[in-house]
Scaffold this active site. Structure first.
Site, PDB file in Angstrom:
ATOM      1  CD  GLN A  93      12.599   5.482  13.938  1.00  0.00           C
ATOM      2  OE1 GLN A  93      12.681   6.696  13.831  1.00  0.00           O
ATOM      3  NE2 GLN A  93      12.734   4.874  15.091  1.00  0.00           N
ATOM      4  CD  GLU A 135      -2.599   1.237  -0.058  1.00  0.00           C
ATOM      5  OE1 GLU A 135      -3.319   0.330  -0.475  1.00  0.00           O
ATOM      6  OE2 GLU A 135      -2.392   2.274  -0.721  1.00  0.00           O
ATOM      7  CB  CYS A 146       5.405   3.854   7.059  1.00  0.00           C
ATOM      8  SG  CYS A 146       3.751   3.175   7.253  1.00  0.00           S
TER       9      CYS A 146
HETATM   10  N1  NAD Z   1      -0.371   3.381   8.227  1.00  0.00           N
HETATM   11  C1  NAD Z   1      -0.002   3.585   6.996  1.00  0.00           C
HETATM   12  O1  NAD Z   1      -0.035   4.690   6.463  1.00  0.00           O
HETATM   13  C2  NAD Z   1       0.477   2.454   6.138  1.00  0.00           C
HETATM   14  C3  NAD Z   1       0.699   2.681   4.780  1.00  0.00           C
HETATM   15  C4  NAD Z   1       1.145   1.635   3.990  1.00  0.00           C
HETATM   16  C5  NAD Z   1       1.389   0.405   4.572  1.00  0.00           C
HETATM   17  N2  NAD Z   1       1.176   0.206   5.892  1.00  0.00           N
HETATM   18  C6  NAD Z   1       1.449  -1.097   6.446  1.00  0.00           C
HETATM   19  O2  NAD Z   1       0.219  -1.722   6.789  1.00  0.00           O
HETATM   20  C7  NAD Z   1       0.386  -2.554   7.947  1.00  0.00           C
HETATM   21  C8  NAD Z   1      -0.610  -2.162   9.020  1.00  0.00           C
HETATM   22  O3  NAD Z   1      -0.379  -0.807   9.400  1.00  0.00           O
HETATM   23  P1  NAD Z   1      -1.391   0.004  10.301  1.00  0.00           P
HETATM   24  O4  NAD Z   1      -0.860   1.374  10.399  1.00  0.00           O
HETATM   25  O5  NAD Z   1      -2.795  -0.214   9.817  1.00  0.00           O
HETATM   26  O6  NAD Z   1      -1.205  -0.789  11.698  1.00  0.00           O
HETATM   27  P2  NAD Z   1      -2.147  -0.806  12.982  1.00  0.00           P
HETATM   28  O7  NAD Z   1      -1.302  -1.301  14.104  1.00  0.00           O
HETATM   29  O8  NAD Z   1      -2.855   0.495  13.116  1.00  0.00           O
HETATM   30  O9  NAD Z   1      -3.289  -1.899  12.665  1.00  0.00           O
HETATM   31  C9  NAD Z   1      -3.072  -3.273  12.614  1.00  0.00           C
HETATM   32  C10 NAD Z   1      -4.307  -3.994  13.178  1.00  0.00           C
HETATM   33  O10 NAD Z   1      -4.167  -5.404  13.005  1.00  0.00           O
HETATM   34  C11 NAD Z   1      -4.865  -6.057  14.059  1.00  0.00           C
HETATM   35  N3  NAD Z   1      -4.425  -7.454  14.133  1.00  0.00           N
HETATM   36  C12 NAD Z   1      -3.211  -7.947  14.482  1.00  0.00           C
HETATM   37  N4  NAD Z   1      -3.196  -9.301  14.366  1.00  0.00           N
HETATM   38  C13 NAD Z   1      -4.429  -9.675  13.939  1.00  0.00           C
HETATM   39  C14 NAD Z   1      -5.038 -10.935  13.615  1.00  0.00           C
HETATM   40  N5  NAD Z   1      -4.362 -12.088  13.701  1.00  0.00           N
HETATM   41  N6  NAD Z   1      -6.325 -10.932  13.208  1.00  0.00           N
HETATM   42  C15 NAD Z   1      -7.016  -9.779  13.107  1.00  0.00           C
HETATM   43  N7  NAD Z   1      -6.497  -8.572  13.388  1.00  0.00           N
HETATM   44  C16 NAD Z   1      -5.226  -8.525  13.799  1.00  0.00           C
HETATM   45  C17 NAD Z   1      -4.497  -5.209  15.256  1.00  0.00           C
HETATM   46  O11 NAD Z   1      -5.430  -5.399  16.298  1.00  0.00           O
HETATM   47  C18 NAD Z   1      -4.540  -3.781  14.664  1.00  0.00           C
HETATM   48  O12 NAD Z   1      -5.802  -3.168  14.874  1.00  0.00           O
HETATM   49  C19 NAD Z   1       1.845  -2.383   8.369  1.00  0.00           C
HETATM   50  O13 NAD Z   1       2.604  -3.429   7.800  1.00  0.00           O
HETATM   51  C20 NAD Z   1       2.249  -1.078   7.726  1.00  0.00           C
HETATM   52  O14 NAD Z   1       3.620  -1.006   7.486  1.00  0.00           O
HETATM   53  C21 NAD Z   1       0.690   1.204   6.680  1.00  0.00           C
END
Ligand code: NAD
Length: 445
Positions: free
Chosen positions: A261, A144, A259
């Protein structure tokens, strides 16, 4: 997922999370209470929720029903064991893969949406194939590229959608299926397909290149301060070179967010694992520069305030890591506040979208002091005027547009004199503030 649901009413999208509180908020009758603030998102959720977009904690039922599963769980930096402080912690990914393997009764396509180290797909595939019920899994990588704060716009009009998959016929079929979903609103020439490993590595590479630009201009900001050059002018001059371009050249107190760092440290770790120490050191310097910039900003404040901030009130405008988001992960504000609290300053925060509990939680997470000690030094306010009243200085930590619209004369009159503004985002009109009477200091001039 909200955008897919909005653009593809014929597809049922179920978002599942273990976190009940989060899911309850996504289902809140008042759509303005959804847990993520992102311009335009609430309206989209409102349109699709209950139609073909559902939020639930019934993880297993959702796995069972789905044809396509996006794994989007967190991949934070490891805080223990080998690779501590650098490698991605893949325990959530593995648990998720094992759960899918256990529950799935028919063939499924598994899409890596989380940002993952290169070759993770192999591990996921291995787990799925060896612990499952004999069903077929096809793995795709679909990183993403959205940026928080502009997520809806980025998703509606992406520069590109990247889909990585196996070169086998089955792999290509899976790529086509996911590509057909995006084609509902993204033109075909923007959907790029690659092998799995290129796709995984492209995401880390994109973040590393973007963060590197920020650290590069920030390194120049310090040199500008020493030489009388103005970093905004330098950035403008080099940004007009079409080979360089103007984006990601704003000098600031440093980048934050969940992201940059994490992903660069992960890249550093991967390079080290392969014994590529020069490559690792090269990318690590981006992080070292960013840490230095945050520390330098706190030092600048202390030194301008006559080398003591003990018991002085310093107002923070902004706590989120950037504007138009309520995300505070790795926000520069946390580290600047921590440094100033070490000097016993009192911090008064105003952020349009971040609540006091979050601010306190961010500081407690650093474990520099106890919660009750943090509580003594940090307060937050629901308007900027109260936050700045009787303050010695204001520090701008987030580039929220509304900061420019304040009645700055009124703020000046309510502060202790001389009244300082340290503009960590080079956001405000320094000339106007100086005319009012402020001692104004921006980054890099
Ligand atoms: N935040 C961003 O802008 C962004 C952009 C691109 C990519 N990403 C990537 O996306 C991924 C998620 O990022 P985020 O910011 O949404 O993280 P986040 O920590 O906000 O959300 C992750 C969610 O996953 C849930 N979770 C964990 N294990 C689970 C399971 N087994 N079943 C169901 N739910 C489960 C957690 O409870 C949490 O709510 C990361 O790898 C990040 O690098 C994030």
């Amino acid at each position: 997922m909200a955008i897919i649901a909005q653009k593809c009413p014929h597809i049922t999208v179920t978002v599942v999370d273990l976190n009940e509180k989060r899911i309850a908020k996504w289902n809140d009758a008042d759509v303005n209470n959804i847990p993520i603030y992102e311009p335009g998102l609430a309206a989209i959720v409102k349109e699709a929720r209950g139609r073909n977009l559902f939020f639930s904690t019934e993880v297993e039922a959702a796995i069972d029903e789905a044809e396509l599963i996006f794994i989007s769980v967190n991949t934070p930096t490891k805080t223990y064991g080998s690779g501590k402080g650098m490698a991605s912690d893949l325990k959530y990914i593995e648990l998720c893969a094992r759960q899918i393997a256990r529950v799935a009764k028919n063939d499924k396509i598994i899409v890596e949406k989380s940002t993952l180290p290169v070759r993770t797909a192999e591990a996921i595939k291995n787990i799925l194939e060896n612990t499952g019920n004999g069903v077929q899994f096809r793995i795709l990588s679909n990183p993403e590229f959205l940026a928080e704060g502009t997520a809806v716009e980025d998703l509606l009009n992406p520069d590109r959608v990247l889909i990585g998959g196996d070169p086998t016929a089955q792999g290509q079929e899976a790529i086509q299926l996911l590509s057909d979903i995006y084609s509902n609103w993204v033109s075909k020439d923007r959907i790029l397909t690659t092998n799995l490993w290129s796709s995984e590595l492209s995401k880390l590479t994109a973040n590393a290149f973007l963060a590197q630009r920020v650290s590069s201009i920030n390194a120049m900001s310090e040199l500008c301060e020493k030489t009388g050059a103005n970093v905004n002018e330098v950035a403008k001059a080099i940004g007009m070179d079409s080979r360089i371009g103007p984006k990601f050249l704003n000098a600031s107190v440093g980048f934050g967010g969940s992201c940059f760092q994490k992903d660069i440290l992960n890249l550093v770790y991967i390079a080290k694992t392969f014994g590529l120490n020069e490559v690792a050191d090269y990318w690590e310097q981006v992080i070292i520069m960013n840490d230095h910039q945050k520390r330098r900003f706190a030092k600048k404040i202390v030194s301008a305030l006559y080398n003591t901030v003990t018991d002085k009130k310093i107002a923070f405008l902004g706590w989120a890591f950037k504007k138009d988001t309520n995300d505070t992960r790795e926000s520069a504000a946390i580290y600047v506040a921590d440094d100033l609290i070490f000097e016993q300053a009192k911090i008064a925060v105003y952020d349009p979208k971040v609540k006091h509990e979050q601010i306190l939680e961010d500081l407690n997470y650093l474990e520099s002091r106890t919660e009750s000690q943090n509580n003594k030094y940090i307060a937050s306010f629901d308007n900027p005027y109260d936050a700045c009243k009787d303050a010695h200085a204001i520090a701008v930590l987030t580039e929220w547009d509304e900061f420019n619209d304040y009645d700055w004369k009124k703020i000046y009159d309510s502060m202790l004199k001389p009244a300082f503004v340290f503009d960590g985002r080079n956001l405000l009109d320094g000339r106007k503030l100086t005319e009012i009477g402020f001692q104004y200091q921006a980054i890099g001039s």
